[in-house]
Design a protein around this motif. Sequence first.
Motif, mmCIF file in Angstrom:
data_model
loop_
_atom_site.group_PDB
_atom_site.id
_atom_site.type_symbol
_atom_site.label_atom_id
_atom_site.label_comp_id
_atom_site.label_asym_id
_atom_site.label_seq_id
_atom_site.Cartn_x
_atom_site.Cartn_y
_atom_site.Cartn_z
ATOM 1 N N TYR A 25 41.161 48.629 50.832
ATOM 2 C CA TYR A 25 40.676 47.896 50.625
ATOM 3 C C TYR A 25 39.896 48.111 49.425
ATOM 4 C CZ TYR A 25 36.916 43.970 50.196
ATOM 5 O OH TYR A 25 36.251 42.746 49.693
ATOM 6 N N LEU A 26 39.653 49.119 49.101
ATOM 7 C CA LEU A 26 38.825 49.587 48.307
ATOM 8 C C LEU A 26 38.966 49.820 46.915
ATOM 9 C CD1 LEU A 26 36.085 52.147 49.604
ATOM 10 C CD2 LEU A 26 35.711 49.585 48.859
ATOM 11 N N ARG A 27 40.465 50.213 47.560
ATOM 12 C CA ARG A 27 41.823 50.720 46.327
ATOM 13 C C ARG A 27 41.824 49.055 45.077
ATOM 14 N NH1 ARG A 27 45.913 54.921 47.167
ATOM 15 N NH2 ARG A 27 46.151 53.874 44.911
ATOM 16 N N MET A 28 42.090 48.400 46.843
ATOM 17 C CA MET A 28 42.447 47.292 46.258
ATOM 18 C C MET A 28 41.462 45.921 45.157
ATOM 19 S SD MET A 28 44.058 44.211 48.508
ATOM 20 C CE MET A 28 42.579 43.593 48.973
ATOM 21 N N PHE A 29 40.347 46.574 45.630
ATOM 22 C CA PHE A 29 39.531 45.837 44.886
ATOM 23 C C PHE A 29 38.819 46.137 43.909
ATOM 24 C CE2 PHE A 29 35.254 42.871 44.730
ATOM 25 C CZ PHE A 29 34.015 44.207 44.788
ATOM 26 N N ARG A 30 38.800 47.507 44.116
ATOM 27 C CA ARG A 30 38.855 48.156 42.453
ATOM 28 C C ARG A 30 39.499 48.042 41.318
ATOM 29 N NH1 ARG A 30 38.359 54.177 43.027
ATOM 30 N NH2 ARG A 30 36.306 53.736 44.320
ATOM 31 N N LYS A 31 41.347 48.157 41.931
ATOM 32 C CA LYS A 31 42.312 47.718 40.937
ATOM 33 C C LYS A 31 42.148 45.843 40.083
ATOM 34 C CE LYS A 31 45.714 49.280 42.255
ATOM 35 N NZ LYS A 31 47.801 49.242 42.398
ATOM 36 N N GLU A 32 41.692 45.279 41.207
ATOM 37 C CA GLU A 32 41.357 44.190 41.183
ATOM 38 C C GLU A 32 39.986 43.639 39.693
ATOM 39 O OE1 GLU A 32 40.218 39.699 43.462
ATOM 40 O OE2 GLU A 32 41.337 40.965 43.985
ATOM 41 N N LYS A 33 39.112 44.733 40.335
ATOM 42 C CA LYS A 33 37.708 44.096 39.105
ATOM 43 C C LYS A 33 38.796 44.694 37.588
ATOM 44 C CE LYS A 33 33.342 46.412 39.256
ATOM 45 N NZ LYS A 33 31.933 47.423 39.642
ATOM 46 N N PHE A 34 38.883 46.200 38.029
ATOM 47 C CA PHE A 34 40.041 46.659 36.445
ATOM 48 C C PHE A 34 40.540 46.012 35.612
ATOM 49 C CE2 PHE A 34 38.507 50.857 37.874
ATOM 50 C CZ PHE A 34 37.704 50.952 37.612
ATOM 51 N N ALA A 35 41.385 45.271 36.521
ATOM 52 C CA ALA A 35 42.406 44.169 36.103
ATOM 53 C C ALA A 35 41.236 42.777 35.441
ATOM 54 C CB ALA A 35 43.212 43.716 36.940
ATOM 55 N N SER A 36 40.372 42.438 35.486
ATOM 56 C CA SER A 36 39.967 41.194 34.913
ATOM 57 C C SER A 36 39.395 41.735 33.997
ATOM 58 C CB SER A 36 39.218 40.592 36.511
ATOM 59 O OG SER A 36 38.290 41.477 36.892
ATOM 60 N N ALA A 37 38.838 43.206 34.303
ATOM 61 C CA ALA A 37 37.860 43.710 32.873
ATOM 62 C C ALA A 37 38.812 43.810 32.167
ATOM 63 C CB ALA A 37 37.390 45.050 33.717
ATOM 64 N N ALA A 38 40.492 43.885 32.309
ATOM 65 C CA ALA A 38 40.678 44.507 31.109
ATOM 66 C C ALA A 38 41.032 42.903 30.188
ATOM 67 C CB ALA A 38 41.784 45.140 31.865
#
Length: 72
Positions: A25-38
Motif C-alpha cells: 500500500y505504501l509503495r502504491m501511495f508513494r508511486k501515485e504521489k510522485f506521478a501526480s507531482a511529475a
Amino acid sequence: MVEGWVTMLVLAFGLAVAIIGVIAYLRMFRKEKFASAAQSSAEIPPPVKISARTADTELAAEPISEQADRID
C-alpha cells in the motif's frame, strides 16, 4: 483442541500478510504521489504575448505569440 504450534503458525502467517500488505500500500501511495507531482511540474505555461509598437502610431499592434510563425 488445536496444538500451540498451529496457532503460532497461523499468527505468524497473518502478521506476514499484514506487513506485506502495508508495504504494498505504501509503495502504491508513494508511486501515485510522485506521478501526480511529475504531471503538475510537466505542465506547459501559456505562451507569452508580445505587442509591437510602431514609431508612426501610438496604437499597439495585435499581440504576437512566441510560438506563431512570423512572416516579415
